[in-house]
Write a protein that holds these residues in place. Structure first.
Motif, PDB file in Angstrom:
ATOM      1  N   UNK A  71       0.838  -1.196   0.000  1.00 52.39           N
ATOM      2  CA  UNK A  71       0.000   0.000   0.000  1.00 52.39           C
ATOM      3  C   UNK A  71       0.875   1.249   0.000  1.00 52.39           C
ATOM      4  N   UNK A  72       0.222   2.404  -0.099  1.00 54.64           N
ATOM      5  CA  UNK A  72       0.934   3.678  -0.143  1.00 54.64           C
ATOM      6  C   UNK A  72       1.620   3.987   1.181  1.00 54.64           C
ATOM      7  N   UNK A  73       1.073   3.489   2.277  1.00 50.45           N
ATOM      8  CA  UNK A  73       1.702   3.710   3.579  1.00 50.45           C
ATOM      9  C   UNK A  73       3.076   3.047   3.636  1.00 50.45           C
ATOM     10  N   UNK A  74       3.195   1.842   3.083  1.00 51.36           N
ATOM     11  CA  UNK A  74       4.487   1.156   3.051  1.00 51.36           C
ATOM     12  C   UNK A  74       5.476   1.919   2.182  1.00 51.36           C
ATOM     13  N   UNK A  75       5.002   2.442   1.064  1.00 50.03           N
ATOM     14  CA  UNK A  75       5.876   3.212   0.178  1.00 50.03           C
ATOM     15  C   UNK A  75       6.358   4.489   0.871  1.00 50.03           C
ATOM     16  N   UNK A  76       5.459   5.167   1.570  1.00 48.61           N
ATOM     17  CA  UNK A  76       5.824   6.414   2.236  1.00 48.61           C
ATOM     18  C   UNK A  76       6.840   6.173   3.352  1.00 48.61           C
ATOM     19  N   UNK A  77       6.794   4.991   3.970  1.00 49.92           N
ATOM     20  CA  UNK A  77       7.747   4.668   5.033  1.00 49.92           C
ATOM     21  C   UNK A  77       9.158   4.508   4.490  1.00 49.92           C
ATOM     22  N   UNK A  78       9.276   4.193   3.193  1.00 48.61           N
ATOM     23  CA  UNK A  78      10.577   4.092   2.560  1.00 48.61           C
ATOM     24  C   UNK A  78      11.064   2.667   2.407  1.00 48.61           C
ATOM     25  N   UNK A  79      11.158   2.199   1.166  1.00 48.76           N
ATOM     26  CA  UNK A  79      11.663   0.860   0.865  1.00 48.76           C
ATOM     27  C   UNK A  79      12.787   1.004  -0.153  1.00 48.76           C
ATOM     28  N   UNK A  80      13.961   0.510   0.184  1.00 44.94           N
ATOM     29  CA  UNK A  80      15.148   0.731  -0.643  1.00 44.94           C
ATOM     30  C   UNK A  80      15.161  -0.135  -1.899  1.00 44.94           C
ATOM     31  N   UNK A  81      15.675   0.454  -2.975  1.00 47.44           N
ATOM     32  CA  UNK A  81      15.989  -0.263  -4.209  1.00 47.44           C
ATOM     33  C   UNK A  81      17.469  -0.630  -4.150  1.00 47.44           C
ATOM     34  N   UNK A  82      17.787  -1.886  -4.504  1.00 49.41           N
ATOM     35  CA  UNK A  82      19.140  -2.410  -4.368  1.00 49.41           C
ATOM     36  C   UNK A  82      19.720  -2.787  -5.731  1.00 49.41           C
ATOM     37  N   UNK A  83      21.011  -2.594  -5.900  1.00 46.60           N
ATOM     38  CA  UNK A  83      21.680  -3.039  -7.118  1.00 46.60           C
ATOM     39  C   UNK A  83      21.644  -4.564  -7.164  1.00 46.60           C
ATOM     40  N   UNK A  84      21.127  -5.117  -8.260  1.00 48.82           N
ATOM     41  CA  UNK A  84      20.963  -6.564  -8.359  1.00 48.82           C
ATOM     42  C   UNK A  84      22.277  -7.288  -8.616  1.00 48.82           C
ATOM     43  N   UNK A  85      23.271  -6.573  -9.110  1.00 48.18           N
ATOM     44  CA  UNK A  85      24.580  -7.160  -9.388  1.00 48.18           C
ATOM     45  C   UNK A  85      25.590  -6.025  -9.442  1.00 48.18           C
ATOM     46  N   UNK A  86      26.874  -6.321  -9.268  1.00 50.58           N
ATOM     47  CA  UNK A  86      27.874  -5.263  -9.373  1.00 50.58           C
ATOM     48  C   UNK A  86      27.938  -4.716 -10.791  1.00 50.58           C
ATOM     49  N   UNK A  87      28.257  -3.437 -10.906  1.00 53.23           N
ATOM     50  CA  UNK A  87      28.344  -2.860 -12.237  1.00 53.23           C
ATOM     51  C   UNK A  87      28.599  -1.371 -12.192  1.00 53.23           C
ATOM     52  N   UNK A  88      28.400  -0.739 -13.350  1.00 56.94           N
ATOM     53  CA  UNK A  88      28.629   0.691 -13.518  1.00 56.94           C
ATOM     54  C   UNK A  88      27.339   1.363 -13.954  1.00 56.94           C
ATOM     55  N   UNK A  89      26.969   2.428 -13.285  1.00 54.85           N
ATOM     56  CA  UNK A  89      25.753   3.161 -13.628  1.00 54.85           C
ATOM     57  C   UNK A  89      25.897   3.778 -15.013  1.00 54.85           C
ATOM     58  N   UNK A  90      24.946   3.458 -15.899  1.00 54.48           N
ATOM     59  CA  UNK A  90      24.965   4.012 -17.261  1.00 54.48           C
ATOM     60  C   UNK A  90      24.079   5.238 -17.392  1.00 54.48           C
ATOM     61  N   UNK A  91      22.912   5.243 -16.733  1.00 54.25           N
ATOM     62  CA  UNK A  91      21.974   6.342 -16.917  1.00 54.25           C
ATOM     63  C   UNK A  91      21.146   6.542 -15.658  1.00 54.25           C
ATOM     64  N   UNK A  92      20.741   7.797 -15.441  1.00 50.71           N
ATOM     65  CA  UNK A  92      19.940   8.162 -14.279  1.00 50.71           C
ATOM     66  C   UNK A  92      18.934   9.228 -14.692  1.00 50.71           C
ATOM     67  N   UNK A  93      17.723   9.129 -14.152  1.00 48.60           N
ATOM     68  CA  UNK A  93      16.775  10.239 -14.225  1.00 48.60           C
ATOM     69  C   UNK A  93      16.145  10.396 -12.855  1.00 48.60           C
TER      70      UNK A  93
END
Length: 319
Positions: A71-93
């Motif tokens: 739900x939106x309450x869980x999202x507002x509390x903050x849930x981290x996105x994790x890198x699935x494997x080692x690598x180099x960032x190619x693009x960001x928005x």
């Protein structure tokens, strides 16, 4: 910042090779406990939809795995996105507002369906993409190195999104790869040992997101926001609601309420259509003299034939 695009031209998935990398779970959550898989990769090259189980958990042309929060309450509390494997960032928005599509003020996402997101290169032609992240949460820039499991932002509501989730997409040499079925072998079964996940994962093919008590039928918006629960009252109706995902025609949703003196209510409904998300509520008015004090238990069960896809129980004390 480099421009990100969520929707590339659909390409036939390449076979997995012996040296394929393995990927960690890209969200800081426990599958089918604090998050669930709403949509899977579409393997049907035509206008239909077919996930790796030969089901229809997704929609036409979907090229990733949607890992959803309850739900939106869980999202507002903050849930981290994790890198699935080692690598180099190619693009960001990281410049799009956190507004779900269909809500007031939602922006035009044409060409920016991914919303705020990151693309990471892993070598050997492999890259991963992370979409619908929270505005201002992304902590990496193009050229940065990341380690497997490194947090670099949070799940948000940006882009072409109607519920809080991370769209996670794998590609090899530009072609999409389903981490649950990298060979696209059309076996209609999952071999947890023959996926690209470092830790075997077997997402539910449907089930329950949340259940709760109320004193009336709640608004669907409150269910999705995580604010639909109400304390029971002796002179008010007792209503039990269930919030489900990936329902199919013929599925059964069963709602059972038990009180200190035994069974209070039983409702069973056969669902008539497929829905990505839905909710049902059922209950009874208070008897003359009001409800007896004690503990009330509510159980919602999502059935597909003889298979229990999901079952949740909630309890509430009435003084």
């Amino acid at each position: 910042m480099l421009r990100l695009s969520c929707f590339l031209s659909l390409a036939t998935a390449l076979p997995a090779v012996a040296q394929s990398p393995l990927f960690g779970w890209p969200v800081d959550c426990n599958l089918d406990q604090t998050c669930y898989v709403q949509n899977l990769v579409d393997h049907d090259p035509g206008p239909g939809t077919a996930d790796f189980r030969c089901g229809a958990q997704g929609y036409d042309g979907h090229k990733g795995t949607d890992i959803a929060l309850p739900d939106l309450r869980a999202q507002a509390a903050g849930v981290s996105v994790l890198a699935a494997a080692p690598g180099t960032v190619r693009a960001v928005r990281d410049d799009m507002p956190d507004i779900l599509q269909g809500q007031p003020g939602a922006p035009d996402t044409t060409g920016r369906e991914c919303g705020n997101g990151v693309v990471i290169r892993h070598g050997g032609g492999w890259e991963s993409q992370y979409c619908h992240m929270a505005l201002g949460s992304i902590t990496v820039q193009p050229g940065d190195r990341v380690a497997m499991g490194q947090p670099f932002g949070r799940i948000g509501l940006s882009g072409q999104s109607e519920f809080p989730h991370l769209h996670f997409e794998l590609r090899r040499d530009g072609a999409r790869v389903d981490p649950f079925d990298p060979d696209s072998d059309e076996s209609c079964t999952l071999d947890p040992e023959d996926t690209l996940w470092l830790t075997p994962a077997d997402p539910a093919a449907g089930g329950l997101i949340a259940v709760g008590f109320s004193t009336d039928v709640p608004d669907y918006s409150a269910v999705k926001a995580g604010t639909a629960d109400r304390s029971l009252a002796a002179d008010a109706p007792i209503v039990l609601w269930g919030y489900a995902f990936a329902t199919r025609p013929g599925d059964i949703l069963q709602i059972v309420i038990d009180g200190p003196d035994g069974r209070v209510h039983l409702h069973e409904e056969t669902l008539e259509r497929a829905q990505a998300q839905m909710f049902r509520a059922s209950g009874r008015r208070a008897p003359a003299g009001g409800w007896a004090p004690g503990t009330y238990s509510g159980t919602v069960t999502h059935l597909r034939g003889a298979q229990v896809l999901g079952q949740m129980t909630v309890q509430s004390d009435l003084p």
